[in-house]
Motif scaffolding. Sequence first.
Motif, PDB file in Angstrom:
ATOM      1  N   VAL A 151      59.970  54.033 -63.232  1.00 28.17           N
ATOM      2  CA  VAL A 151      60.002  53.706 -61.800  1.00 28.17           C
ATOM      3  C   VAL A 151      60.098  52.198 -61.598  1.00 28.17           C
ATOM      4  N   ILE A 152      59.273  51.453 -62.360  1.00 23.14           N
ATOM      5  CA  ILE A 152      59.297  49.996 -62.232  1.00 23.14           C
ATOM      6  C   ILE A 152      60.677  49.452 -62.604  1.00 23.14           C
ATOM      7  N   ALA A 153      61.210  49.931 -63.722  1.00 23.66           N
ATOM      8  CA  ALA A 153      62.527  49.462 -64.164  1.00 23.66           C
ATOM      9  C   ALA A 153      63.584  49.816 -63.127  1.00 23.66           C
ATOM     10  N   ALA A 154      63.525  51.049 -62.614  1.00 23.42           N
ATOM     11  CA  ALA A 154      64.524  51.490 -61.642  1.00 23.42           C
ATOM     12  C   ALA A 154      64.486  50.627 -60.386  1.00 23.42           C
ATOM     13  N   LEU A 155      63.256  50.362 -59.891  1.00 25.51           N
ATOM     14  CA  LEU A 155      63.124  49.541 -58.677  1.00 25.51           C
ATOM     15  C   LEU A 155      63.702  48.149 -58.915  1.00 25.51           C
ATOM     16  N   ASN A 197      48.468  44.720 -52.814  1.00 29.84           N
ATOM     17  CA  ASN A 197      47.684  43.511 -52.614  1.00 29.84           C
ATOM     18  C   ASN A 197      48.265  42.261 -53.260  1.00 29.84           C
ATOM     19  N   PHE A 198      49.068  42.430 -54.310  1.00 30.89           N
ATOM     20  CA  PHE A 198      49.531  41.242 -55.027  1.00 30.89           C
ATOM     21  C   PHE A 198      51.040  41.070 -55.034  1.00 30.89           C
ATOM     22  N   PHE A 199      51.765  42.164 -54.898  1.00 30.14           N
ATOM     23  CA  PHE A 199      53.215  42.041 -55.041  1.00 30.14           C
ATOM     24  C   PHE A 199      53.964  42.465 -53.778  1.00 30.14           C
ATOM     25  N   LEU A 200      53.251  42.479 -52.654  1.00 26.55           N
ATOM     26  CA  LEU A 200      53.877  42.985 -51.433  1.00 26.55           C
ATOM     27  C   LEU A 200      55.117  42.182 -51.059  1.00 26.55           C
ATOM     28  N   ASP A 201      55.028  40.865 -51.302  1.00 24.65           N
ATOM     29  CA  ASP A 201      56.172  40.017 -50.934  1.00 24.65           C
ATOM     30  C   ASP A 201      57.375  40.236 -51.843  1.00 24.65           C
ATOM     31  N   ARG A 202      57.151  40.930 -52.959  1.00 24.50           N
ATOM     32  CA  ARG A 202      58.278  41.223 -53.857  1.00 24.50           C
ATOM     33  C   ARG A 202      59.189  42.308 -53.276  1.00 24.50           C
ATOM     34  N   ILE A 203      58.607  43.131 -52.387  1.00 28.81           N
ATOM     35  CA  ILE A 203      59.437  44.164 -51.763  1.00 28.81           C
ATOM     36  C   ILE A 203      60.244  43.484 -50.672  1.00 28.81           C
ATOM     37  N   GLY A 204      61.463  43.213 -50.982  1.00 29.56           N
ATOM     38  CA  GLY A 204      62.231  42.473 -49.991  1.00 29.56           C
ATOM     39  C   GLY A 204      63.673  42.332 -50.375  1.00 29.56           C
ATOM     40  N   ILE A 205      64.318  41.380 -49.728  1.00 30.34           N
ATOM     41  CA  ILE A 205      65.730  41.139 -49.998  1.00 30.34           C
ATOM     42  C   ILE A 205      65.838  39.880 -50.849  1.00 30.34           C
ATOM     43  N   ASP A 212      70.644  30.922 -52.687  1.00 25.58           N
ATOM     44  CA  ASP A 212      71.337  29.878 -51.912  1.00 25.58           C
ATOM     45  C   ASP A 212      71.132  28.530 -52.590  1.00 25.58           C
ATOM     46  N   GLU A 213      71.424  27.461 -51.925  1.00 23.78           N
ATOM     47  CA  GLU A 213      71.390  26.155 -52.590  1.00 23.78           C
ATOM     48  C   GLU A 213      69.988  25.803 -53.105  1.00 23.78           C
ATOM     49  N   SER A 214      68.933  26.397 -52.527  1.00 22.58           N
ATOM     50  CA  SER A 214      67.581  26.083 -52.996  1.00 22.58           C
ATOM     51  C   SER A 214      67.147  26.985 -54.172  1.00 22.58           C
ATOM     52  N   GLY A 215      68.004  27.888 -54.627  1.00 16.08           N
ATOM     53  CA  GLY A 215      67.667  28.785 -55.736  1.00 16.08           C
ATOM     54  C   GLY A 215      67.495  30.207 -55.234  1.00 16.08           C
ATOM     55  N   TRP A 216      66.759  31.021 -56.055  1.00 16.38           N
ATOM     56  CA  TRP A 216      66.533  32.417 -55.642  1.00 16.38           C
ATOM     57  C   TRP A 216      65.537  32.470 -54.489  1.00 16.38           C
ATOM     58  N   VAL A 217      65.884  33.240 -53.471  1.00 19.17           N
ATOM     59  CA  VAL A 217      65.011  33.382 -52.319  1.00 19.17           C
ATOM     60  C   VAL A 217      64.750  34.861 -52.122  1.00 19.17           C
ATOM     61  N   SER A 218      63.488  35.210 -51.875  1.00 16.37           N
ATOM     62  CA  SER A 218      63.256  36.602 -51.490  1.00 16.37           C
ATOM     63  C   SER A 218      62.595  36.624 -50.124  1.00 16.37           C
ATOM     64  N   THR A 219      63.095  37.480 -49.275  1.00 18.39           N
ATOM     65  CA  THR A 219      62.505  37.614 -47.949  1.00 18.39           C
ATOM     66  C   THR A 219      61.855  38.982 -47.858  1.00 18.39           C
ATOM     67  N   ALA A 269      56.332  47.931 -34.933  1.00 17.08           N
ATOM     68  CA  ALA A 269      57.169  48.147 -36.111  1.00 17.08           C
ATOM     69  C   ALA A 269      56.695  47.286 -37.284  1.00 17.08           C
ATOM     70  N   ILE A 270      56.728  47.853 -38.480  1.00 22.56           N
ATOM     71  CA  ILE A 270      56.219  47.111 -39.638  1.00 22.56           C
ATOM     72  C   ILE A 270      57.337  46.531 -40.509  1.00 22.56           C
ATOM     73  N   ILE A 271      58.568  46.912 -40.223  1.00 25.99           N
ATOM     74  CA  ILE A 271      59.673  46.401 -41.038  1.00 25.99           C
ATOM     75  C   ILE A 271      60.568  45.489 -40.217  1.00 25.99           C
ATOM     76  N   THR A 272      60.854  44.342 -40.787  1.00 24.56           N
ATOM     77  CA  THR A 272      61.823  43.450 -40.153  1.00 24.56           C
ATOM     78  C   THR A 272      62.810  42.998 -41.215  1.00 24.56           C
ATOM     79  N   VAL A 273      64.088  43.259 -40.984  1.00 26.90           N
ATOM     80  CA  VAL A 273      65.091  42.732 -41.895  1.00 26.90           C
ATOM     81  C   VAL A 273      65.540  41.391 -41.305  1.00 26.90           C
ATOM     82  N   SER A 274      65.294  40.339 -42.054  1.00 24.47           N
ATOM     83  CA  SER A 274      65.579  39.021 -41.483  1.00 24.47           C
ATOM     84  C   SER A 274      67.092  38.823 -41.345  1.00 24.47           C
ATOM     85  N   GLU A 275      67.446  38.282 -40.210  1.00 30.20           N
ATOM     86  CA  GLU A 275      68.852  38.081 -39.858  1.00 30.20           C
ATOM     87  C   GLU A 275      69.564  37.241 -40.929  1.00 30.20           C
ATOM     88  N   SER A 276      68.896  36.125 -41.320  1.00 27.39           N
ATOM     89  CA  SER A 276      69.552  35.197 -42.251  1.00 27.39           C
ATOM     90  C   SER A 276      69.694  35.822 -43.642  1.00 27.39           C
TER      91      SER A 276
END
Lengths: 342, 117
Positions: free
Chosen positions: A93-97, A195-203, A207-214, A275-282
């Motif tokens: 599951v981890i590998a697939a995600l 609790n620790f990896f919530l911000d990893r679930i994202g897009i 860009d010019e500053s490197g890898w960005v996850s939103t 709503a708990i999900i927001t897909v950031s425009e940028s």
Amino acid sequence: MKLVELYLDEIRRHLPPRNREDIVKEINSTLLDMIEDRNPNPSQPVDEETVKAVLKEFGAPRDVAVQYGAKTYLIGPHMFPTYVQVLKIVLIVIAALNILGFVVTILSKSSLDAGLFDTIFQIVGGLMSSLFTGFGIVTLSFAAIEWTTPEEWNIKAGEEWEPEQLIKEEHTQKVNYAGLAFEITLTLVFIAVLNFFLDRIGIYYFDESGWVSTPILNQNFNRYVPWITAYALLDIGLNFYLLRTGVWDKFAIIGRLLINVIKMAVNIAIIVGPAIITVSESAWRNLNFDIDIKAQQLTQGLNIGIDIVLGLAIFGLVVESIKLLYTNFIKGKHAYIEISNK
Amino acid sequence: MTDDAVGEQTQNLVQELRRGVIVLAVLSQLDQEQYGYSLMKGLEDRGLQVDQGTLYPLLRRLEEQNLLTSDWRVDTSRPRRYYILSDFGKKVLHEMTTEWTRIKTTVDNLLQNEKEN
């Protein structure tokens, strides 16, 4: 001789696979010799008290098995197949995600700008760290389960044992150890992610500053995190209780019902809340898909999807609670009356 | 030191002492084939109590070390596993008997001195 068979089954469970059947056969032959020898009236069939006395003298099944080289393990032989199974599922599951996340990233054109080396570095690094985390959590939780299950306590305490236990153990509604181990592990992984990896679930994009996850879960979700963590911890607590007692007693059933109520309340709160999900425009624009959907539409769709999933979960919880009440209180009473009528 | 402590310590040491002796005792009885329970009874009758938790795994270990051979007999009232010394076991037993006599004499002498003092 039913008791002797139960006793042998219990020993068999703990013996190392090598020579297992042969050892059991020899113990059986010895027990029968002893029982015959101790029978106070050799002309009569042996009484149960004599059998119990012989078994008690022979020793607790686990102790007998240890004499034959059964070892104490970090994760014992009866738990090991489940451990491997759970480990496989969690790692896959981890590998697939991870792979899914990065396929999405690579399909978006931004990865071309990052360069091949950086992209591979990012993928392998992220994959490795999450695989190790998963492996650690699974192994630690199984080790914890191994060391808290009742039989381990017995051998450590070296307590007196009673052959009666064999009969009792056969008749009570046993809990499914493998299933519980599976649940505890997945719940721990879930708590860790929450609790620790919530911000990893994202897009992910480059860009010019490197890898960005939103992150796609917005701050509206944060208020639920303590509640979800709380019921997940209660779940684990209950599962450990079940591992210790080995049966679904009244306390466990009431505990499960209470936890279900909390789960339903949290789900309802999320559904009626903002709503708990927001897909950031940028971020959406940076992914550069050739699809004509706006980030706002995507956000709406995902939120409706989440509400549907949570609604189904509530339905499932209600069904589980009713089933639990029915089999343990309503049907259980009937069974009791039937027995007492005999 | 209380009597309890003396008793407990003595028991521990005696157990250790017995552990070594049991192997010799078991080997000595197996020049004729015997099954586990009859062997245990035989030892018990001659004053050496060995509990089954020790005896049966020991027989298996001795067999793995090629000191004993065994086979299942089904001609009796129930199948039983019979053990007997192997040729190798006989040689080892012979050597061990000599060693035992030597150790016994030495220790007896030492203990004799202890008594005299």
